[in-house]
Write a protein that holds these residues in place. Structure first.
Motif, PDB file in Angstrom:
ATOM      1  N   UNK A 323       0.812  -1.220   0.000  1.00 56.63           N
ATOM      2  CA  UNK A 323       0.000   0.000   0.000  1.00 56.63           C
ATOM      3  C   UNK A 323       0.845   1.269   0.000  1.00 56.63           C
ATOM      4  N   UNK A 324       2.173   1.157   0.127  1.00 62.47           N
ATOM      5  CA  UNK A 324       3.023   2.342   0.192  1.00 62.47           C
ATOM      6  C   UNK A 324       2.948   3.104  -1.132  1.00 62.47           C
ATOM      7  N   UNK A 325       2.868   4.433  -1.097  1.00 66.34           N
ATOM      8  CA  UNK A 325       2.723   5.228  -2.325  1.00 66.34           C
ATOM      9  C   UNK A 325       3.797   4.911  -3.359  1.00 66.34           C
ATOM     10  N   UNK A 326       3.346   4.557  -4.559  1.00 68.05           N
ATOM     11  CA  UNK A 326       4.256   4.312  -5.664  1.00 68.05           C
ATOM     12  C   UNK A 326       4.796   2.901  -5.764  1.00 68.05           C
ATOM     13  N   UNK A 327       4.499   2.016  -4.792  1.00 69.94           N
ATOM     14  CA  UNK A 327       5.044   0.653  -4.816  1.00 69.94           C
ATOM     15  C   UNK A 327       4.109  -0.263  -5.597  1.00 69.94           C
ATOM     16  N   UNK A 334       4.360  -9.298   0.252  1.00 71.46           N
ATOM     17  CA  UNK A 334       4.046  -8.342   1.323  1.00 71.46           C
ATOM     18  C   UNK A 334       3.851  -9.011   2.679  1.00 71.46           C
ATOM     19  N   UNK A 335       4.162  -8.241   3.733  1.00 72.74           N
ATOM     20  CA  UNK A 335       3.844  -8.611   5.106  1.00 72.74           C
ATOM     21  C   UNK A 335       2.608  -7.835   5.539  1.00 72.74           C
ATOM     22  N   UNK A 336       1.882  -8.377   6.517  1.00 70.82           N
ATOM     23  CA  UNK A 336       0.781  -7.636   7.137  1.00 70.82           C
ATOM     24  C   UNK A 336       1.338  -6.888   8.346  1.00 70.82           C
ATOM     25  N   UNK A 337       1.218  -5.561   8.323  1.00 70.50           N
ATOM     26  CA  UNK A 337       1.813  -4.699   9.343  1.00 70.50           C
ATOM     27  C   UNK A 337       0.740  -4.149  10.282  1.00 70.50           C
ATOM     28  N   UNK A 338       1.001  -4.214  11.603  1.00 67.21           N
ATOM     29  CA  UNK A 338       0.117  -3.576  12.578  1.00 67.21           C
ATOM     30  C   UNK A 338       0.373  -2.068  12.573  1.00 67.21           C
ATOM     31  N   UNK A 339      -0.628  -1.266  12.233  1.00 68.21           N
ATOM     32  CA  UNK A 339      -0.465   0.186  12.248  1.00 68.21           C
ATOM     33  C   UNK A 339      -0.230   0.673  13.675  1.00 68.21           C
ATOM     34  N   UNK A 340      -1.115   0.294  14.596  1.00 75.25           N
ATOM     35  CA  UNK A 340      -0.876   0.498  16.031  1.00 75.25           C
ATOM     36  C   UNK A 340      -0.286  -0.802  16.538  1.00 75.25           C
ATOM     37  N   UNK A 350      -8.618  -5.822  10.542  1.00 73.30           N
ATOM     38  CA  UNK A 350      -8.386  -5.208   9.234  1.00 73.30           C
ATOM     39  C   UNK A 350      -8.088  -3.720   9.339  1.00 73.30           C
ATOM     40  N   UNK A 351      -8.853  -2.994  10.166  1.00 68.85           N
ATOM     41  CA  UNK A 351      -8.651  -1.543  10.215  1.00 68.85           C
ATOM     42  C   UNK A 351      -7.428  -1.145  11.032  1.00 68.85           C
ATOM     43  N   UNK A 352      -6.652  -2.140  11.488  1.00 69.18           N
ATOM     44  CA  UNK A 352      -5.365  -1.861  12.119  1.00 69.18           C
ATOM     45  C   UNK A 352      -4.230  -2.531  11.351  1.00 69.18           C
ATOM     46  N   UNK A 353      -4.521  -2.980  10.120  1.00 71.48           N
ATOM     47  CA  UNK A 353      -3.511  -3.665   9.331  1.00 71.48           C
ATOM     48  C   UNK A 353      -3.329  -3.030   7.972  1.00 71.48           C
ATOM     49  N   UNK A 354      -2.159  -3.258   7.369  1.00 70.87           N
ATOM     50  CA  UNK A 354      -1.871  -2.763   6.029  1.00 70.87           C
ATOM     51  C   UNK A 354      -0.818  -3.672   5.409  1.00 70.87           C
ATOM     52  N   UNK A 355      -0.934  -3.948   4.122  1.00 68.47           N
ATOM     53  CA  UNK A 355       0.062  -4.750   3.419  1.00 68.47           C
ATOM     54  C   UNK A 355       1.245  -3.882   3.019  1.00 68.47           C
ATOM     55  N   UNK A 356       2.460  -4.344   3.353  1.00 67.38           N
ATOM     56  CA  UNK A 356       3.689  -3.633   2.989  1.00 67.38           C
ATOM     57  C   UNK A 356       4.725  -4.646   2.525  1.00 67.38           C
ATOM     58  N   UNK A 357       5.428  -4.328   1.447  1.00 65.63           N
ATOM     59  CA  UNK A 357       6.542  -5.175   1.041  1.00 65.63           C
ATOM     60  C   UNK A 357       7.637  -5.080   2.102  1.00 65.63           C
ATOM     61  N   UNK A 358       8.580  -6.006   2.046  1.00 64.59           N
ATOM     62  CA  UNK A 358       9.593  -6.066   3.097  1.00 64.59           C
ATOM     63  C   UNK A 358      10.352  -4.747   3.225  1.00 64.59           C
ATOM     64  N   UNK A 359      10.681  -4.109   2.079  1.00 66.20           N
ATOM     65  CA  UNK A 359      11.425  -2.847   2.112  1.00 66.20           C
ATOM     66  C   UNK A 359      10.625  -1.760   2.806  1.00 66.20           C
ATOM     67  N   UNK A 360       9.366  -1.583   2.415  1.00 65.69           N
ATOM     68  CA  UNK A 360       8.561  -0.503   2.991  1.00 65.69           C
ATOM     69  C   UNK A 360       8.089  -0.840   4.405  1.00 65.69           C
ATOM     70  N   UNK A 361       8.006  -2.122   4.733  1.00 70.20           N
ATOM     71  CA  UNK A 361       7.702  -2.505   6.118  1.00 70.20           C
ATOM     72  C   UNK A 361       8.835  -2.031   7.039  1.00 70.20           C
ATOM     73  N   UNK A 362      10.061  -2.268   6.592  1.00 66.04           N
ATOM     74  CA  UNK A 362      11.216  -1.800   7.371  1.00 66.04           C
ATOM     75  C   UNK A 362      11.234  -0.277   7.445  1.00 66.04           C
ATOM     76  N   UNK A 363      10.909   0.385   6.323  1.00 66.67           N
ATOM     77  CA  UNK A 363      10.933   1.850   6.278  1.00 66.67           C
ATOM     78  C   UNK A 363       9.927   2.436   7.273  1.00 66.67           C
ATOM     79  N   UNK A 364       8.714   1.879   7.334  1.00 65.03           N
ATOM     80  CA  UNK A 364       7.688   2.387   8.249  1.00 65.03           C
ATOM     81  C   UNK A 364       8.148   2.264   9.700  1.00 65.03           C
ATOM     82  N   UNK A 365       8.846   1.182  10.019  1.00 63.91           N
ATOM     83  CA  UNK A 365       9.296   0.970  11.394  1.00 63.91           C
ATOM     84  C   UNK A 365      10.456   1.894  11.778  1.00 63.91           C
TER      85      UNK A 365
END
Length: 401
Positions: A323-327, A334-340, A350-365
């Motif tokens: 879901x990261x912009x431009x990816x 993708x991994x399922x990431x806990x927003x909170x 669902x409303x606390x999750x988002x799909x992120x590839x490994x690169x953008x999952x690391x970036x968000x953290x």
């Protein structure tokens, strides 16, 4: 020599400085293009004894021919024309010209917008430029293709239809050494199935004391095929994605399926016509997904630390990939990431999750990027050094069509 004052700046301040300077460079490039456009209008090449204006620029600026032609082509696109009667004709890409004058677009961005607009009506230029303001040129091209498909998918077939697909073919031969050589051509749907099976087995092995996995991609895929053959011989064991057996997920409006119109979208973005989807529904297991009023998947699965297979399927239906912009990475990467974060009391839903590839999952953290769910969809806020106003962004690549 480096400027000693730079060491006094924080990382955010240094990045803001770079962004500001590059913006100034892009604005100056636009000013240069206006000068080039004026040379073109007055016929400077013929005046100076050259056949074309790019030839003039090659000698004046020591550019190669491709670079010179690119500057001239873009200058023409972004400049107005004066008719013999003195009337001014607006640029072919007026919204792009305005953004370039601000320093918001690079030469590569202008080229990407121009390429996209060849297949789009002038009314959507603002959408393509907005994408270019937030993303790299490759993402602009992908957005343009998806936007064109969404606009014209129901149009009549062109007079010159595309060549018919070759169908599935497999060449398998054993050489004198006993090894087998394999070559195959697969249709889009079969290829997507095969890639889905192969992908989890072809990932690099975890790094050990001997270092990272030394195998090339071709070697990993070859070993994955060998492992897949062994798995199929055992029949009761299959590779998994996201904690469940390999499954192709197709997203489609139920009404379209019932009326045999439109298309479904596979995990990897491949489009499948409605008639093929109906055939799959007869021969393959279909997992129903209850959709809300805004076509948002409803909450499924039970509360747990890890996202269940049911919740992951709902995230795939909503996000269609990272879901990261431009990816453009598909769900299977993708991994399922806990927003909170779960450790901070966040629920696994669902409303606390988002799909992120490994690169953008690391970036968000690790970075200043933040993500929230707004009106049922992931929205990302960039760090202040990238955008002082922290304007919200969404991934348009998965939703353009």
């Amino acid at each position: 020599m480096s400027d000693p004052r730079l060491s006094l700046l924080s990382t955010d301040e240094l990045l803001r400085s770079i962004v500001g300077k590059v913006t100034e460079i892009r604005a100056r490039e636009y000013a240069v293009m206006q000068d080039i456009a004026e040379l073109n209008r007055r016929g400077a090449a013929a005046e100076l004894g050259y056949k074309t204006l790019p030839q003039v620029l090659r000698h004046a600026l020591r550019w190669d021919n491709q670079t010179a032609k690119r500057w001239v082509d873009q200058a023409v696109l972004l400049s107005s024309e004066i008719t013999p009667t003195g009337s001014e004709i607006t640029p072919a890409l007026p919204v792009t010209a305005a953004a370039a004058a601000e320093g918001a677009l690079s030469l590569d961005h202008v080229a990407a917008v121009a390429e996209a607009m060849k297949n789009l009506p002038a009314e959507v230029e603002n959408l393509v430029v907005e994408c270019a303001r937030d993303h790299e040129p490759a993402a602009v091209r992908a957005f343009g293709k998806d936007l064109a498909y969404g606009l014209y998918q129901n149009d009549p077939e062109p007079r010159d239809p595309e060549p018919a697909p070759e169908g599935n073919r497999l060449t398998l031969r054993q050489n004198k050494t006993g090894d087998w050589k394999l070559a195959a051509t697969l249709d889009a749907l079969t290829g997507a199935k095969f890639a889905t099976l192969l992908d989890p087995l072809a990932k690099p092995r975890p790094a050990t004391e001997e270092g990272p996995d030394p195998r090339s991609l071709d070697e990993r895929q070859g070993d994955a095929l060998a492992e897949l053959i062994d798995l199929m011989l055992r029949a009761d064991q299959l590779p998994e994605h996201g904690g469940e057996p390999v499954t192709l997920t197709l997203t489609m409006a139920y009404q379209d399926l019932a009326e045999q119109v439109g298309h479904a979208v596979l995990d990897n973005g491949e489009r499948v016509p409605a008639d093929q989807v109906r055939q799959l529904a007869c021969t393959a297991g279909i997992i129903p997904m209850v959709m809300g009023g805004r076509s948002q998947p409803l909450d499924v699965g039970r509360r747990s630390r890890l996202f269940t297979a049911g919740i992951r399927r709902a995230l795939v239906a909503r996000d269609h990939g990272c879901a990261f912009p431009g990816c453009h990475r598909p769900p299977k990467h993708c991994d399922a990431h806990h927003i909170h974060h779960w450790a901070d009391g966040g629920d696994t839903r669902i409303d606390n999750g988002v799909l992120l590839c490994r690169h953008h999952h690391t970036l968000i953290h690790r970075s200043g990027w933040e993500v929230t769910i707004e009106q049922g969809a992931p929205v990302f806020y960039p760090p202040a050094w990238l955008d002082p106003l922290r304007k919200p962004r969404r991934n348009l690549l998965h939703t353009a069509a």
